[in-house]
Design a protein around this motif. Structure first.
Motif, PDB file in Angstrom:
ATOM      1  N   LEU A 180       0.832  -1.209   0.000  1.00  0.00           N
ATOM      2  CA  LEU A 180       0.000   0.000   0.000  1.00  0.00           C
ATOM      3  C   LEU A 180       0.867   1.260   0.000  1.00  0.00           C
ATOM      4  CD1 LEU A 180      -2.643  -1.219   2.602  1.00  0.00           C
ATOM      5  CD2 LEU A 180      -3.104  -0.713   0.186  1.00  0.00           C
ATOM      6  N   ILE A 181       1.886   1.262   0.842  1.00  0.00           N
ATOM      7  CA  ILE A 181       2.769   2.431   0.920  1.00  0.00           C
ATOM      8  C   ILE A 181       3.535   2.605  -0.382  1.00  0.00           C
ATOM      9  CG2 ILE A 181       4.813   3.340   2.104  1.00  0.00           C
ATOM     10  CD1 ILE A 181       3.636   2.054   4.701  1.00  0.00           C
ATOM     11  N   HIS A 182       3.967   1.502  -0.979  1.00  0.00           N
ATOM     12  CA  HIS A 182       4.689   1.578  -2.253  1.00  0.00           C
ATOM     13  C   HIS A 182       3.807   2.160  -3.356  1.00  0.00           C
ATOM     14  CE1 HIS A 182       6.802   0.249  -5.886  1.00  0.00           C
ATOM     15  NE2 HIS A 182       7.894   0.337  -5.128  1.00  0.00           N
ATOM     16  N   LYS A 183       2.514   1.797  -3.369  1.00  0.00           N
ATOM     17  CA  LYS A 183       1.574   2.373  -4.356  1.00  0.00           C
ATOM     18  C   LYS A 183       1.502   3.891  -4.191  1.00  0.00           C
ATOM     19  CE  LYS A 183      -1.547  -1.539  -5.013  1.00  0.00           C
ATOM     20  NZ  LYS A 183      -2.903  -2.058  -4.806  1.00  0.00           N
ATOM     21  N   ALA A 184       1.431   4.335  -2.947  1.00  0.00           N
ATOM     22  CA  ALA A 184       1.379   5.778  -2.688  1.00  0.00           C
ATOM     23  C   ALA A 184       2.688   6.442  -3.110  1.00  0.00           C
ATOM     24  CB  ALA A 184       1.097   6.050  -1.211  1.00  0.00           C
ATOM     25  N   ALA A 185       3.814   5.773  -2.852  1.00  0.00           N
ATOM     26  CA  ALA A 185       5.122   6.317  -3.241  1.00  0.00           C
ATOM     27  C   ALA A 185       5.244   6.405  -4.758  1.00  0.00           C
ATOM     28  CB  ALA A 185       6.239   5.448  -2.664  1.00  0.00           C
ATOM     29  N   ALA A 186       4.744   5.402  -5.449  1.00  0.00           N
ATOM     30  CA  ALA A 186       4.802   5.396  -6.918  1.00  0.00           C
ATOM     31  C   ALA A 186       3.994   6.544  -7.510  1.00  0.00           C
ATOM     32  CB  ALA A 186       4.305   4.056  -7.455  1.00  0.00           C
ATOM     33  N   GLN A 187       3.031   7.056  -6.751  1.00  0.00           N
ATOM     34  CA  GLN A 187       2.236   8.207  -7.183  1.00  0.00           C
ATOM     35  C   GLN A 187       2.885   9.528  -6.789  1.00  0.00           C
ATOM     36  OE1 GLN A 187      -1.813   7.765  -5.774  1.00  0.00           O
ATOM     37  NE2 GLN A 187      -1.972   5.702  -6.605  1.00  0.00           N
ATOM     38  N   GLY A 188       4.043   9.444  -6.108  1.00  0.00           N
ATOM     39  CA  GLY A 188       4.770  10.654  -5.755  1.00  0.00           C
ATOM     40  C   GLY A 188       4.460  11.226  -4.390  1.00  0.00           C
ATOM     41  N   TYR A 189       3.794  10.475  -3.521  1.00  0.00           N
ATOM     42  CA  TYR A 189       3.438  10.971  -2.194  1.00  0.00           C
ATOM     43  C   TYR A 189       4.672  10.937  -1.295  1.00  0.00           C
ATOM     44  CZ  TYR A 189       0.698  11.671   2.061  1.00  0.00           C
ATOM     45  OH  TYR A 189       0.180  12.165   3.243  1.00  0.00           O
ATOM     46  N   GLY A 190       5.145  12.106  -0.898  1.00  0.00           N
ATOM     47  CA  GLY A 190       6.396  12.267  -0.180  1.00  0.00           C
ATOM     48  C   GLY A 190       6.594  11.386   1.036  1.00  0.00           C
ATOM     49  N   PRO A 191       5.671  11.398   2.008  1.00  0.00           N
ATOM     50  CA  PRO A 191       5.886  10.553   3.183  1.00  0.00           C
ATOM     51  C   PRO A 191       6.028   9.073   2.823  1.00  0.00           C
ATOM     52  CG  PRO A 191       4.174  12.169   3.636  1.00  0.00           C
ATOM     53  CD  PRO A 191       4.493  12.264   2.162  1.00  0.00           C
ATOM     54  N   ALA A 192       5.314   8.637   1.808  1.00  0.00           N
ATOM     55  CA  ALA A 192       5.406   7.237   1.380  1.00  0.00           C
ATOM     56  C   ALA A 192       6.757   6.963   0.734  1.00  0.00           C
ATOM     57  CB  ALA A 192       4.272   6.907   0.413  1.00  0.00           C
ATOM     58  N   ILE A 193       7.259   7.907  -0.047  1.00  0.00           N
ATOM     59  CA  ILE A 193       8.561   7.740  -0.692  1.00  0.00           C
ATOM     60  C   ILE A 193       9.640   7.543   0.372  1.00  0.00           C
ATOM     61  CG2 ILE A 193      10.341   8.931  -2.046  1.00  0.00           C
ATOM     62  CD1 ILE A 193       7.981  10.281  -3.589  1.00  0.00           C
ATOM     63  N   LYS A 194       9.617   8.376   1.383  1.00  0.00           N
ATOM     64  CA  LYS A 194      10.609   8.276   2.459  1.00  0.00           C
ATOM     65  C   LYS A 194      10.463   6.950   3.212  1.00  0.00           C
ATOM     66  CE  LYS A 194      12.373  10.741   6.496  1.00  0.00           C
ATOM     67  NZ  LYS A 194      12.200  11.909   7.374  1.00  0.00           N
ATOM     68  N   THR A 195       9.236   6.527   3.454  1.00  0.00           N
ATOM     69  CA  THR A 195       8.998   5.278   4.178  1.00  0.00           C
ATOM     70  C   THR A 195       9.481   4.069   3.372  1.00  0.00           C
ATOM     71  OG1 THR A 195       7.131   6.250   5.368  1.00  0.00           O
ATOM     72  CG2 THR A 195       7.237   3.845   5.284  1.00  0.00           C
ATOM     73  N   VAL A 196       9.281   4.079   2.067  1.00  0.00           N
ATOM     74  CA  VAL A 196       9.791   2.983   1.231  1.00  0.00           C
ATOM     75  C   VAL A 196      11.311   2.922   1.362  1.00  0.00           C
ATOM     76  CG1 VAL A 196      10.112   2.176  -1.143  1.00  0.00           C
ATOM     77  CG2 VAL A 196       7.841   2.905  -0.362  1.00  0.00           C
ATOM     78  N   GLY A 197      11.953   4.079   1.359  1.00  0.00           N
ATOM     79  CA  GLY A 197      13.404   4.117   1.559  1.00  0.00           C
ATOM     80  C   GLY A 197      13.806   3.523   2.891  1.00  0.00           C
ATOM     81  N   GLU A 198      13.065   3.855   3.942  1.00  0.00           N
ATOM     82  CA  GLU A 198      13.363   3.313   5.266  1.00  0.00           C
ATOM     83  C   GLU A 198      13.165   1.797   5.302  1.00  0.00           C
ATOM     84  OE1 GLU A 198      14.896   4.697   7.645  1.00  0.00           O
ATOM     85  OE2 GLU A 198      14.602   6.830   7.324  1.00  0.00           O
ATOM     86  N   CYS A 199      12.139   1.314   4.615  1.00  0.00           N
ATOM     87  CA  CYS A 199      11.909  -0.133   4.569  1.00  0.00           C
ATOM     88  C   CYS A 199      13.100  -0.843   3.923  1.00  0.00           C
ATOM     89  CB  CYS A 199      10.623  -0.446   3.809  1.00  0.00           C
ATOM     90  SG  CYS A 199       9.120  -0.036   4.727  1.00  0.00           S
ATOM     91  N   TYR A 200      13.591  -0.304   2.809  1.00  0.00           N
ATOM     92  CA  TYR A 200      14.759  -0.904   2.167  1.00  0.00           C
ATOM     93  C   TYR A 200      16.005  -0.750   3.032  1.00  0.00           C
ATOM     94  CZ  TYR A 200      12.504  -2.035  -2.244  1.00  0.00           C
ATOM     95  OH  TYR A 200      11.704  -2.594  -3.201  1.00  0.00           O
ATOM     96  N   ASN A 201      16.122   0.360   3.712  1.00  0.00           N
ATOM     97  CA  ASN A 201      17.296   0.609   4.539  1.00  0.00           C
ATOM     98  C   ASN A 201      17.387  -0.369   5.710  1.00  0.00           C
ATOM     99  OD1 ASN A 201      19.677   2.157   5.090  1.00  0.00           O
ATOM    100  ND2 ASN A 201      18.562   3.208   6.713  1.00  0.00           N
ATOM    101  N   HIS A 202      16.229  -0.721   6.275  1.00  0.00           N
ATOM    102  CA  HIS A 202      16.211  -1.571   7.473  1.00  0.00           C
ATOM    103  C   HIS A 202      15.731  -2.991   7.204  1.00  0.00           C
ATOM    104  CE1 HIS A 202      17.244   1.803  10.011  1.00  0.00           C
ATOM    105  NE2 HIS A 202      16.309   2.516   9.416  1.00  0.00           N
ATOM    106  N   GLY A 203      15.368  -3.288   5.953  1.00  0.00           N
ATOM    107  CA  GLY A 203      14.902  -4.632   5.635  1.00  0.00           C
ATOM    108  C   GLY A 203      13.553  -4.962   6.255  1.00  0.00           C
ATOM    109  N   VAL A 204      12.638  -4.010   6.240  1.00  0.00           N
ATOM    110  CA  VAL A 204      11.299  -4.219   6.775  1.00  0.00           C
ATOM    111  C   VAL A 204      10.353  -4.524   5.611  1.00  0.00           C
ATOM    112  CG1 VAL A 204       9.365  -3.174   8.025  1.00  0.00           C
ATOM    113  CG2 VAL A 204      11.727  -2.655   8.701  1.00  0.00           C
TER     114      VAL A 204
END
Length: 139
Positions: free
Chosen positions: A63-87
């Motif tokens: 769900l967050i990735h879909k929002a990030a793919a649409q350019g939603y800033g908080p989601a973009i940052k959260t996707v980065g954090e997920c990759y950074n921490h392996g969540v």
């Protein structure tokens, strides 16, 4: 979508109404069904934390990735954090940096700027150490 999301926030945070998390989640789901980025993100966060829904980080990340793919800033940052921490995904510093840099194109975040700079320095250091080992014969 914006109206549904705003109303969900009112129920979630008891703004002008009594707190009603069931109603907030129902409204976030309706907004997410419409493809509304903030609703996708908000609902995804509930699944990532397991708050008032069964913990499902895979669904939350989707769900967050879909929002990030649409350019939603908080989601973009959260996707980065997920990759950074392996969540909910395999840990991947390169993908994390890509998402963080995408976020920083439109957002000023001095802590994140510093984090990305440190990640880049560590990556360069690792590459230099790796190249030293590969070329040890020529030393």
């Amino acid at each position: 979508g914006d109206g549904i999301w705003t109303l969900a926030l009112c129920y979630e945070h008891a703004r002008g109404t009594e707190e009603d998390l069931d109603m907030a989640l129902t409204l976030y789901e309706k907004g997410a069904d419409l493809g509304h980025s903030p609703s996708l993100y908000s609902l995804g966060c509930y699944y990532m934390r397991g708050d008032f829904v069964d913990l499902d980080q895979t669904k939350g990340f989707e769900l967050i990735h879909k929002a990030a793919a649409q350019g939603y800033g908080p989601a973009i940052k959260t996707v980065g954090e997920c990759y950074n921490h392996g969540v909910a995904v395999e840990e991947d510093g390169d993908k994390a940096m890509q998402w963080f840099e995408l976020y920083l194109k439109d957002n000023y975040d001095p802590d994140l700027i510093q984090k990305v700079a440190l990640m880049k320095m560590l990556k360069l250091q690792e590459e230099e150490e790796g190249s030293d080992e590969e070329n040890i014969i020529y030393s």
